[in-house]
Design an enzyme around this catalytic site. Structure first.
Site, short mmCIF file in Angstrom:
data_model
loop_
_atom_site.label_atom_id
_atom_site.label_comp_id
_atom_site.label_asym_id
_atom_site.label_seq_id
_atom_site.Cartn_x
_atom_site.Cartn_y
_atom_site.Cartn_z
N HIS A 1 2.77 -0.40 2.29
CA HIS A 1 3.01 0.26 1.00
C HIS A 1 3.16 1.75 1.21
CE1 HIS A 1 -1.37 1.45 -0.28
NE2 HIS A 1 -1.20 1.59 1.01
N CYS B 1 -0.35 8.75 3.19
CA CYS B 1 0.00 7.54 2.44
C CYS B 1 1.33 7.70 1.71
CB CYS B 1 -1.09 7.19 1.45
SG CYS B 1 -2.64 6.72 2.25
N HIS C 1 -1.67 -1.96 6.03
CA HIS C 1 -3.10 -2.23 6.07
C HIS C 1 -3.33 -3.72 6.31
CE1 HIS C 1 -4.25 1.69 4.42
NE2 HIS C 1 -3.28 1.55 3.53
N ASP D 1 1.09 -11.34 1.73
CA ASP D 1 0.99 -11.30 3.18
C ASP D 1 2.35 -11.00 3.84
OD1 ASP D 1 -0.52 -11.40 5.55
OD2 ASP D 1 0.10 -13.47 5.93
#
Length: 136
Positions: free
Chosen positions: A15, A34, A42, A80
């Site tokens: 992300h 980020c 992550h 996932d």
């Protein structure tokens, strides 16, 4: 009698935290690395807990097998090995912070859980950073 059952699960996702109303420098100032343009990933861990009365016929608060199946469908299949910003429609307009992700997960899973059960989800973005949400 009441009890709480919990199930742990995992997913890996990428992300980027970014507010499109700000320029790149402000995004870096607020979100740090980020906000890098090429995303980052992550290995998320989550714990879903259900609190409620123990059914005297089954001895269960809720079937752990049924919970496992719900979580696989509602969390793991969706998240996932995905890019949250690009692959999950809701996050094209919502910044995928851990706070926003856990609320999204709670809303999806609450629809599959009996209303007489209290649902709480804890989402670990890293080993040290996590957020909890129980609908309050």
């Amino acid at each position: 009698m009441k009890a709480t059952i919990s199930r742990k699960g995992y997913f890996s996702s990428a992300h980027k935290l970014y507010n499109p109303q700000w320029d790149y420098h402000k995004n870096i100032e607020i979100f740090g690395k980020c906000a890098y343009l090429n995303y980052h990933g992550h290995n998320y861990e989550y714990i879903v807990s259900l609190t409620g009365k123990i059914n005297p016929e089954t001895g269960f608060v809720f079937s752990l097998q049924k919970l496992k199946n719900i979580l696989h469908e509602e969390i793991e299949e969706l998240f996932d090995h995905k890019n949250i910003n690009l692959d999950i429609k809701d996050f094209s307009i919502i910044n995928p912070t851990a706070e926003n992700i856990v609320i999204f997960l709670w809303n999806r899973n609450k629809k599959k859980i009996s209303s007489n059960l209290h649902l709480k989800i804890t989402l670990y973005e890293t080993k040290n950073n996590f957020v909890e949400y129980d609908g309050s």
